[in-house]
Design a protein around this motif. Structure first.
Motif, PDB file in Angstrom:
ATOM      1  N   GLU A 116       0.827  -1.203   0.000  1.00  0.00           N
ATOM      2  CA  GLU A 116       0.000   0.000   0.000  1.00  0.00           C
ATOM      3  C   GLU A 116       0.866   1.260   0.000  1.00  0.00           C
ATOM      4  OE1 GLU A 116      -2.343  -0.599   3.454  1.00  0.00           O
ATOM      5  OE2 GLU A 116      -3.639  -2.124   2.528  1.00  0.00           O
ATOM      6  N   ALA A 117       1.957   1.233   0.750  1.00  0.00           N
ATOM      7  CA  ALA A 117       2.855   2.394   0.789  1.00  0.00           C
ATOM      8  C   ALA A 117       3.522   2.619  -0.564  1.00  0.00           C
ATOM      9  CB  ALA A 117       3.903   2.209   1.884  1.00  0.00           C
ATOM     10  N   LEU A 118       3.938   1.546  -1.233  1.00  0.00           N
ATOM     11  CA  LEU A 118       4.516   1.698  -2.562  1.00  0.00           C
ATOM     12  C   LEU A 118       3.507   2.318  -3.530  1.00  0.00           C
ATOM     13  CD1 LEU A 118       6.469  -1.680  -2.923  1.00  0.00           C
ATOM     14  CD2 LEU A 118       7.482   0.613  -3.044  1.00  0.00           C
ATOM     15  N   GLU A 119       2.260   1.917  -3.418  1.00  0.00           N
ATOM     16  CA  GLU A 119       1.233   2.424  -4.323  1.00  0.00           C
ATOM     17  C   GLU A 119       0.832   3.864  -4.026  1.00  0.00           C
ATOM     18  OE1 GLU A 119      -1.011  -1.813  -5.371  1.00  0.00           O
ATOM     19  OE2 GLU A 119      -1.804  -0.537  -3.763  1.00  0.00           O
ATOM     20  N   GLU A 120       1.174   4.343  -2.830  1.00  0.00           N
ATOM     21  CA  GLU A 120       0.815   5.715  -2.439  1.00  0.00           C
ATOM     22  C   GLU A 120       2.027   6.424  -1.832  1.00  0.00           C
ATOM     23  OE1 GLU A 120      -2.418   5.320   0.284  1.00  0.00           O
ATOM     24  OE2 GLU A 120      -3.710   4.258  -1.130  1.00  0.00           O
ATOM     25  N   LEU A 121       3.186   6.219  -2.405  1.00  0.00           N
ATOM     26  CA  LEU A 121       4.425   6.725  -1.806  1.00  0.00           C
ATOM     27  C   LEU A 121       4.427   8.255  -1.783  1.00  0.00           C
ATOM     28  CD1 LEU A 121       6.958   5.394  -0.617  1.00  0.00           C
ATOM     29  CD2 LEU A 121       8.078   5.765  -2.816  1.00  0.00           C
ATOM     30  N   ARG A 122       4.559   8.826  -0.615  1.00  0.00           N
ATOM     31  CA  ARG A 122       4.520  10.284  -0.460  1.00  0.00           C
ATOM     32  C   ARG A 122       5.909  10.907  -0.482  1.00  0.00           C
ATOM     33  NH1 ARG A 122       0.683   8.375   3.286  1.00  0.00           N
ATOM     34  NH2 ARG A 122       2.196   8.525   4.996  1.00  0.00           N
ATOM     35  N   GLU A 123       6.901  10.158  -0.027  1.00  0.00           N
ATOM     36  CA  GLU A 123       8.267  10.694   0.047  1.00  0.00           C
ATOM     37  C   GLU A 123       8.871  10.848  -1.344  1.00  0.00           C
ATOM     38  OE1 GLU A 123      12.622   9.138   1.612  1.00  0.00           O
ATOM     39  OE2 GLU A 123      10.816   8.465   2.666  1.00  0.00           O
ATOM     40  N   LYS A 124       9.466  11.982  -1.609  1.00  0.00           N
ATOM     41  CA  LYS A 124      10.218  12.156  -2.849  1.00  0.00           C
ATOM     42  C   LYS A 124      11.558  11.436  -2.695  1.00  0.00           C
ATOM     43  CE  LYS A 124      12.368  16.024  -3.911  1.00  0.00           C
ATOM     44  NZ  LYS A 124      12.630  17.430  -4.336  1.00  0.00           N
ATOM     45  N   VAL A 125      11.851  10.547  -3.630  1.00  0.00           N
ATOM     46  CA  VAL A 125      13.064   9.729  -3.545  1.00  0.00           C
ATOM     47  C   VAL A 125      13.995  10.113  -4.689  1.00  0.00           C
ATOM     48  CG1 VAL A 125      14.019   7.396  -3.590  1.00  0.00           C
ATOM     49  CG2 VAL A 125      11.811   7.828  -2.461  1.00  0.00           C
ATOM     50  N   GLU A 126      15.162  10.631  -4.335  1.00  0.00           N
ATOM     51  CA  GLU A 126      16.136  11.031  -5.345  1.00  0.00           C
ATOM     52  C   GLU A 126      17.005   9.834  -5.693  1.00  0.00           C
ATOM     53  OE1 GLU A 126      19.524  14.435  -6.279  1.00  0.00           O
ATOM     54  OE2 GLU A 126      18.620  14.317  -4.281  1.00  0.00           O
ATOM     55  N   GLY A 127      16.752   9.245  -6.832  1.00  0.00           N
ATOM     56  CA  GLY A 127      17.506   8.085  -7.272  1.00  0.00           C
ATOM     57  C   GLY A 127      18.517   8.435  -8.332  1.00  0.00           C
ATOM     58  N   VAL A 128      19.094   7.397  -8.914  1.00  0.00           N
ATOM     59  CA  VAL A 128      20.077   7.583  -9.989  1.00  0.00           C
ATOM     60  C   VAL A 128      19.372   7.654 -11.348  1.00  0.00           C
ATOM     61  CG1 VAL A 128      22.098   6.580 -11.129  1.00  0.00           C
ATOM     62  CG2 VAL A 128      21.869   6.428  -8.655  1.00  0.00           C
ATOM     63  N   ILE A 129      18.377   6.799 -11.549  1.00  0.00           N
ATOM     64  CA  ILE A 129      17.630   6.829 -12.793  1.00  0.00           C
ATOM     65  C   ILE A 129      16.848   8.129 -12.913  1.00  0.00           C
ATOM     66  CG2 ILE A 129      15.850   5.661 -14.185  1.00  0.00           C
ATOM     67  CD1 ILE A 129      18.373   4.002 -13.813  1.00  0.00           C
ATOM     68  N   MET A 130      16.164   8.493 -11.852  1.00  0.00           N
ATOM     69  CA  MET A 130      15.345   9.704 -11.827  1.00  0.00           C
ATOM     70  C   MET A 130      15.036  10.052 -10.380  1.00  0.00           C
ATOM     71  SD  MET A 130      11.515   8.244 -12.781  1.00  0.00           S
ATOM     72  CE  MET A 130      11.966   7.433 -14.303  1.00  0.00           C
ATOM     73  N   THR A 131      14.391  11.199 -10.180  1.00  0.00           N
ATOM     74  CA  THR A 131      13.807  11.526  -8.885  1.00  0.00           C
ATOM     75  C   THR A 131      12.352  11.078  -8.938  1.00  0.00           C
ATOM     76  OG1 THR A 131      15.279  13.395  -8.514  1.00  0.00           O
ATOM     77  CG2 THR A 131      13.226  13.364  -7.261  1.00  0.00           C
ATOM     78  N   TYR A 132      11.953  10.256  -7.971  1.00  0.00           N
ATOM     79  CA  TYR A 132      10.648   9.599  -8.007  1.00  0.00           C
ATOM     80  C   TYR A 132       9.622  10.380  -7.187  1.00  0.00           C
ATOM     81  CZ  TYR A 132      13.572   5.757  -9.657  1.00  0.00           C
ATOM     82  OH  TYR A 132      14.478   4.992 -10.357  1.00  0.00           O
TER      83      TYR A 132
END
Length: 392
Positions: free
Chosen positions: A334-350
């Motif tokens: 459920e958290a993955l489907e509604e992820l609120r945190e901005k995640v700065e990755g290598v591929i992109m910022t999610y």
């Protein structure tokens, strides 16, 4: 007072390390022809785990990676995932490189209601195995670029950018190759183009002369590929022996080190879609490349997209566990489907990368770049892609 603060900090550090670890399953091909992808992915995941643990872990608990070699074999993949669930009691899974292995093994995660983020495998059906109405909840997520998008980019390169109409498809006999061939044929048909030949080959096939001759005699102006490194090198080397020079354009696996090394100069000019090209186009990517060198002792990443996707997949999983405040499978899903945190990755910022109906982070060809082998390295084929990767 400073001594008291220091003592409290030490106690806090000890309590984090004393907490039971979060056990995350990591499976992939760490031996064999697919191993450059698996090893790159595993190292990317390890780098992310080390960074997360250095920051205190997740929910006050360190991450422990439980790694298994699936040998790129479907039955072995299903077996190791079952073991990760039943014997190792992992709370989530990461990895899986080969499409056939993913289709065989992710079923165990689904039935156990444990989320898995597919870090590498690209078969278009991977996130569609367990969708409503038959399955109310889908526990399979993905961070790599699916083959529908890749096929569209391959056809854009051959047909739109180069104006070629007569193309031959070369694909291996695995699920990956067969499904990729279908995606290519659909993308070509949408342009009103049909391949002049479709050539199927086996894993470890060492002589492509017969297939290449058929393609040349049919007037092929380009070879479009779906396979992995060793066999792709046989195609490039076979073309060179025949003194037949036409563009080699294929799926992302043309970036594999065992294609580039085995084909040598014959790999030059090959083009392929890439989610990540190992250039420091942003500070985040520069830091990741530095962490790779420090961790592995080498600047070279055997398959850069696999490493970056592995890294990002653990960052997203950790963010979901933090948001869920739990290691219970449904809460993480459920958290993955509604992820609120901005995640700065290598591929992109999610930003909210998944939803209930979409378990793919990459949904557009604009999220992918076209790579090219130059001087034994994969670089941006087009300056416009480099500028886009740099945010310019």
């Amino acid at each position: 007072m400073p001594r008291l603060i220091l003592a409290l900090l030490c106690l806090l550090a000890l309590s984090v390390h004393a907490a039971p670890p979060l056990r995350i399953g990591v499976s992939g091909p760490f031996t064999g022809g697919s191993s450059p992808m698996g090893i790159s992915m595993r190292e990317g995941i390890r780098i992310a785990a080390a960074e997360i643990n250095a920051g205190g872990g997740v929910l006050g608990r360190p991450i422990e990676l439980v790694e298994r070699d699936d040998e790129a074999r479907n039955e072995r993949g299903a077996q190791v995932v079952q073991e990760l669930i039943e014997k190792e009691h992992v709370v989530a899974g990461l990895g899986i490189v080969n499409t056939g292995v993913a289709l065989a093994s992710q079923r165990a995660y689904q039935h156990a209601r444990i989320p898995v983020i597919t870090s590498v495998a690209t078969g278009s059906v991977i996130t569609k195995q367990f969708v409503p109405p038959q399955y109310p909840d889908n526990f399979v997520f993905r961070i790599s670029a699916n083959d529908t998008l890749q096929a569209a980019m391959i056809v854009m390169e051959a047909i739109d950018r180069r104006g070629l109409k007569r193309v031959s498809i070369f694909h291996d006999a695995t699920n990956y190759g067969q499904l990729g061939r279908e995606d290519l044929e659909r993308a070509l048909a949408a342009r009103g183009v049909h391949p002049v030949t479709v050539e199927r080959f086996q894993i470890r096939e060492s002589d492509m002369t017969t297939q290449l001759r058929r393609a040349r005699e049919a007037g092929a102006e380009a070879i479009l590929t779906y396979g992995i490194g060793p066999e792709l090198a046989q195609i490039a080397n076979g073309m060179a022996r025949m003194n037949w020079r036409v563009p080699l354009i294929g799926s992302w696996t043309l970036a594999m080190s065992n294609f580039i090394d085995n084909a040598g100069p014959n790999a030059e000019g090959a083009r392929m879609p890439q989610t990540f090209i190992a250039e420091p186009t942003t500070p985040r990517r520069r830091a990741f490349l530095g962490a790779w060198k420090k961790s592995s002792g080498s600047e070279r990443i055997p398959v850069p997209p696999a490493a970056a996707q592995g890294y990002d997949s653990l960052l997203l999983l950790a963010a979901a566990i933090r948001q869920a405040g739990s290691t219970e499978g449904d809460r993480i899903r459920e958290a993955l489907e509604e992820l609120r945190e901005k995640v700065e990755g290598v591929i992109m910022t999610y930003h909210q990368p998944f939803s209930k109906d979409n378990h793919e982070t990459i949904t557009s060809v604009h999220d992918i770049f076209m790579g090219e082998v130059r001087n034994g390295k994969v670089v941006f084929a087009y300056d416009e892609d480099r500028r886009r990767a740099s945010g310019k």
